[in-house]
Scaffold this motif. Structure first.
Motif, PDB file in Angstrom:
ATOM      1  N   TYR A 115       0.913  -1.164   0.012  1.00 23.78           N
ATOM      2  CA  TYR A 115       0.083  -0.020  -0.252  1.00 23.78           C
ATOM      3  C   TYR A 115       0.673   1.267   0.049  1.00 23.78           C
ATOM      4  O   TYR A 115       0.390   2.493  -0.472  1.00 23.78           O
ATOM      5  N   ASN A 116       2.084   1.171   0.504  1.00 25.53           N
ATOM      6  CA  ASN A 116       2.903   2.399   0.513  1.00 25.53           C
ATOM      7  C   ASN A 116       3.450   2.396  -0.991  1.00 25.53           C
ATOM      8  O   ASN A 116       3.740   3.671  -1.386  1.00 25.53           O
ATOM      9  N   TYR A 117       3.908   1.469  -1.654  1.00 29.39           N
ATOM     10  CA  TYR A 117       4.295   1.497  -2.998  1.00 29.39           C
ATOM     11  C   TYR A 117       3.231   2.175  -3.951  1.00 29.39           C
ATOM     12  O   TYR A 117       3.288   2.875  -4.663  1.00 29.39           O
ATOM     13  N   GLU A 118       2.064   1.515  -3.443  1.00 23.80           N
ATOM     14  CA  GLU A 118       0.743   2.303  -4.281  1.00 23.80           C
ATOM     15  C   GLU A 118       0.595   3.730  -4.030  1.00 23.80           C
ATOM     16  O   GLU A 118       0.352   4.484  -5.130  1.00 23.80           O
ATOM     17  N   ARG A 143      12.641  11.565  -4.459  1.00 25.64           N
ATOM     18  CA  ARG A 143      11.447  12.243  -4.619  1.00 25.64           C
ATOM     19  C   ARG A 143      10.422  11.641  -3.483  1.00 25.64           C
ATOM     20  O   ARG A 143       9.520  12.385  -2.826  1.00 25.64           O
ATOM     21  N   VAL A 144      10.473  10.298  -3.523  1.00 27.09           N
ATOM     22  CA  VAL A 144       9.343   9.713  -2.631  1.00 27.09           C
ATOM     23  C   VAL A 144       9.803   9.899  -1.088  1.00 27.09           C
ATOM     24  O   VAL A 144       8.867  10.217  -0.365  1.00 27.09           O
ATOM     25  N   LEU A 145      11.083   9.934  -0.807  1.00 32.64           N
ATOM     26  CA  LEU A 145      11.373  10.300   0.429  1.00 32.64           C
ATOM     27  C   LEU A 145      11.025  11.795   0.850  1.00 32.64           C
ATOM     28  O   LEU A 145      10.655  11.965   1.956  1.00 32.64           O
ATOM     29  N   ILE A 146      11.381  12.621   0.134  1.00 39.99           N
ATOM     30  CA  ILE A 146      11.125  14.108   0.168  1.00 39.99           C
ATOM     31  C   ILE A 146       9.610  14.285   0.422  1.00 39.99           C
ATOM     32  O   ILE A 146       9.086  14.867   1.471  1.00 39.99           O
ATOM     33  N   ARG A 147       8.707  13.725  -0.396  1.00 41.89           N
ATOM     34  CA  ARG A 147       7.444  14.161  -0.145  1.00 41.89           C
ATOM     35  C   ARG A 147       6.610  13.198   0.999  1.00 41.89           C
ATOM     36  O   ARG A 147       5.940  13.951   1.768  1.00 41.89           O
ATOM     37  N   GLY A 148       7.242  12.107   1.555  1.00 35.24           N
ATOM     38  CA  GLY A 148       6.912  11.543   2.524  1.00 35.24           C
ATOM     39  C   GLY A 148       7.275  12.050   4.000  1.00 35.24           C
ATOM     40  O   GLY A 148       6.438  12.220   4.757  1.00 35.24           O
ATOM     41  N   VAL A 149       8.552  12.840   3.927  1.00 35.50           N
ATOM     42  CA  VAL A 149       9.157  13.777   5.077  1.00 35.50           C
ATOM     43  C   VAL A 149       8.225  14.876   5.215  1.00 35.50           C
ATOM     44  O   VAL A 149       7.721  15.007   6.345  1.00 35.50           O
ATOM     45  N   MET A 150       7.701  15.470   4.228  1.00 30.21           N
ATOM     46  CA  MET A 150       7.137  16.590   3.950  1.00 30.21           C
ATOM     47  C   MET A 150       5.497  16.421   4.501  1.00 30.21           C
ATOM     48  O   MET A 150       4.955  17.251   5.285  1.00 30.21           O
ATOM     49  N   ASP A 151       4.850  15.426   4.066  1.00 26.80           N
ATOM     50  CA  ASP A 151       3.553  15.259   4.295  1.00 26.80           C
ATOM     51  C   ASP A 151       3.094  14.265   5.555  1.00 26.80           C
ATOM     52  O   ASP A 151       2.054  14.133   5.739  1.00 26.80           O
ATOM     53  N   ARG A 153       2.982  10.981   5.784  1.00 27.22           N
ATOM     54  CA  ARG A 153       2.277   9.794   5.246  1.00 27.22           C
ATOM     55  C   ARG A 153       2.567   8.558   5.934  1.00 27.22           C
ATOM     56  O   ARG A 153       1.688   7.541   5.927  1.00 27.22           O
ATOM     57  N   TRP A 154       3.650   8.461   6.262  1.00 25.39           N
ATOM     58  CA  TRP A 154       3.933   7.153   7.078  1.00 25.39           C
ATOM     59  C   TRP A 154       3.983   6.995   8.555  1.00 25.39           C
ATOM     60  O   TRP A 154       4.202   6.055   9.208  1.00 25.39           O
ATOM     61  N   ASN A 155       3.583   8.349   9.296  1.00 27.03           N
ATOM     62  CA  ASN A 155       3.251   8.162  10.875  1.00 27.03           C
ATOM     63  C   ASN A 155       1.856   7.936  11.065  1.00 27.03           C
ATOM     64  O   ASN A 155       1.612   7.960  12.207  1.00 27.03           O
ATOM     65  N   GLY A 156       0.950   7.647  10.034  1.00 29.12           N
ATOM     66  CA  GLY A 156      -0.315   7.444  10.510  1.00 29.12           C
ATOM     67  C   GLY A 156      -1.066   8.629  10.974  1.00 29.12           C
ATOM     68  O   GLY A 156      -2.370   8.727  11.252  1.00 29.12           O
ATOM     69  N   ARG A 157      -0.280   9.870  11.141  1.00 24.32           N
ATOM     70  CA  ARG A 157      -1.178  10.994  11.758  1.00 24.32           C
ATOM     71  C   ARG A 157      -0.846  12.239  10.833  1.00 24.32           C
ATOM     72  O   ARG A 157      -1.663  13.154  11.054  1.00 24.32           O
ATOM     73  N   GLY A 158      -0.545  11.876   9.526  1.00 31.66           N
ATOM     74  CA  GLY A 158      -0.394  13.180   8.321  1.00 31.66           C
ATOM     75  C   GLY A 158       0.357  14.407   8.956  1.00 31.66           C
ATOM     76  O   GLY A 158       0.158  15.500   8.627  1.00 31.66           O
ATOM     77  N   GLU A 175      13.778  18.315  18.495  1.00 30.88           N
ATOM     78  CA  GLU A 175      12.789  18.267  17.476  1.00 30.88           C
ATOM     79  C   GLU A 175      13.125  17.175  16.352  1.00 30.88           C
ATOM     80  O   GLU A 175      12.272  16.688  15.941  1.00 30.88           O
ATOM     81  N   ALA A 176      14.372  17.130  15.747  1.00 30.24           N
ATOM     82  CA  ALA A 176      14.956  16.283  14.847  1.00 30.24           C
ATOM     83  C   ALA A 176      14.545  14.984  15.207  1.00 30.24           C
ATOM     84  O   ALA A 176      14.369  14.147  14.407  1.00 30.24           O
ATOM     85  N   ALA A 177      14.896  14.576  16.682  1.00 24.12           N
ATOM     86  CA  ALA A 177      14.803  13.300  17.025  1.00 24.12           C
ATOM     87  C   ALA A 177      13.206  12.970  16.808  1.00 24.12           C
ATOM     88  O   ALA A 177      12.747  11.941  16.514  1.00 24.12           O
ATOM     89  N   GLU A 178      12.204  13.731  17.266  1.00 27.88           N
ATOM     90  CA  GLU A 178      10.882  13.603  17.194  1.00 27.88           C
ATOM     91  C   GLU A 178      10.446  13.335  15.615  1.00 27.88           C
ATOM     92  O   GLU A 178       9.662  12.633  15.182  1.00 27.88           O
ATOM     93  N   ALA A 179      11.081  14.135  14.919  1.00 27.26           N
ATOM     94  CA  ALA A 179      10.935  14.072  13.407  1.00 27.26           C
ATOM     95  C   ALA A 179      11.088  12.787  12.606  1.00 27.26           C
ATOM     96  O   ALA A 179      10.587  12.385  11.565  1.00 27.26           O
ATOM     97  N   ARG A 180      11.886  11.911  13.369  1.00 24.03           N
ATOM     98  CA  ARG A 180      12.062  10.561  12.935  1.00 24.03           C
ATOM     99  C   ARG A 180      10.601   9.842  12.586  1.00 24.03           C
ATOM    100  O   ARG A 180      10.477   8.729  11.953  1.00 24.03           O
ATOM    101  N   ARG A 181       9.553  10.250  13.392  1.00 21.73           N
ATOM    102  CA  ARG A 181       8.333   9.779  13.326  1.00 21.73           C
ATOM    103  C   ARG A 181       7.732   9.911  11.809  1.00 21.73           C
ATOM    104  O   ARG A 181       6.860   9.281  11.479  1.00 21.73           O
ATOM    105  N   THR A 182       8.258  10.820  11.116  1.00 16.93           N
ATOM    106  CA  THR A 182       7.941  10.858   9.740  1.00 16.93           C
ATOM    107  C   THR A 182       8.153   9.571   8.827  1.00 16.93           C
ATOM    108  O   THR A 182       7.669   9.558   7.491  1.00 16.93           O
ATOM    109  N   VAL A 183       9.258   9.021   9.341  1.00 19.81           N
ATOM    110  CA  VAL A 183       9.747   7.717   8.330  1.00 19.81           C
ATOM    111  C   VAL A 183       9.524   6.666   9.294  1.00 19.81           C
ATOM    112  O   VAL A 183       9.028   5.740   8.592  1.00 19.81           O
ATOM    113  N   ASN A 184       9.903   6.315  10.498  1.00 27.14           N
ATOM    114  CA  ASN A 184       9.947   5.198  10.894  1.00 27.14           C
ATOM    115  C   ASN A 184      10.066   5.142  12.555  1.00 27.14           C
ATOM    116  O   ASN A 184      10.958   4.725  13.167  1.00 27.14           O
TER     117      ASN A 184
END
Length: 259
Positions: A115-118, A143-151, A153-158, A175-184
């Protein structure tokens, strides 16, 4: 100036940058120029994430750093056997969808699950469900990484990276440590925050050098009678789209000439 950034980050790579590492960062710069938000913190965090997820290679990789699809399938199958049938890897290590692919981690963000690939296909510009190995292309992956970090999409909270920056539009180490939630989640969050700081400082240093060079050129063109006795102090330029676009373009141009 263009070498300033690479000189600053070279110690992170054992004192030497390979052609592949430069090519990988070049892909990130190109993608950021196309789809980024113009924020130096975002670019630094994307570089830090790629640095961690690719094991400092900076080029897209398959999970387990396998060189082939068969090798990656074997790696995730072995990992699933160790972690048990209820583990996440045990679920995504199985063929899924209409093409029989295994959607293990690929690319700079180590994208997993069909579903993430889709959902990333629109950003990639290709059908990643049909062709998941397209995530091994440096620009597509970035491009996928950048957009994912920006929006977010991978933390379930948008909640993307701007949420973690807060009102001051600056990503400090906490804050940078918390920002890891954008990826994993919080996996290796503190370490990645440290990488972010190093890439951020290198980008700012390169931006300051570029600003100094531009200022020196202007001063040289002023007639001697009207030129100031001493140029004003040059500070790192403020974060902004125009400055970062110019720096990214310069870094891309420099990388084409060799490391």
């Amino acid at each position: 100036m263009n070498a300033v950034f690479y000189d600053a980050v070279r110690p992170m790579f054992g004192g030497k940058l390979t052609e592949a590492q430069v090519r990988g960062m070049d892909g990130i710069f190109k993608a950021f120029h196309a789809v980024g938000d113009g924020d130096v913190d975002t670019l630094a965090y994307v570089l830090a994430t790629a640095y961690h997820e690719t094991g400092r290679r900076m080029i897209p990789v398959r999970e387990g750093f396998a060189s082939t699809d068969a090798g990656a399938r074997k790696a995730v199958a072995n990992l699933a056997a160790k972690r048990g049938p209820n583990s996440a890897v045990a679920k995504y290590s199985k063929p899924a969808g209409p093409y029989g692919h295994v959607y293990y981690g690929r690319g700079h963000p180590q994208l997993t699950w069909i579903y993430n690939y889709e959902s990333a296909s629109a950003d990639a510009g290709v059908d990643l469900v049909k062709d998941p190995d397209a995530m091994l292309d440096p620009v597509i992956s970035a491009r996928v990484l950048i957009r994912g970090v920006m929006d977010g999409r991978w933390n379930g909270r948008g909640k993307g990276i701007a949420y973690y920056e807060g009102d001051d539009d600056f990503l400090d180490d906490e804050e940078a440590a918390e920002a890891r939630r954008t990826v994993n989640g919080k996996d290796k969050a503190v370490a990645i925050a440290g990488y972010h700081r190093k890439f951020y400082d290198a980008l700012q240093l390169a931006g300051a050098a570029k600003s100094m060079a531009m200022h020196t050129t202007v001063i040289a063109e002023i007639p001697a009678a009207t030129a100031p006795k001493a140029p004003p102090a040059i500070l790192p330029p403020a974060m902004g789209l125009n400055w970062l676009e110019r720096l990214v373009a310069a870094l891309v141009a420099w990388s084409r000439k060799g490391k």
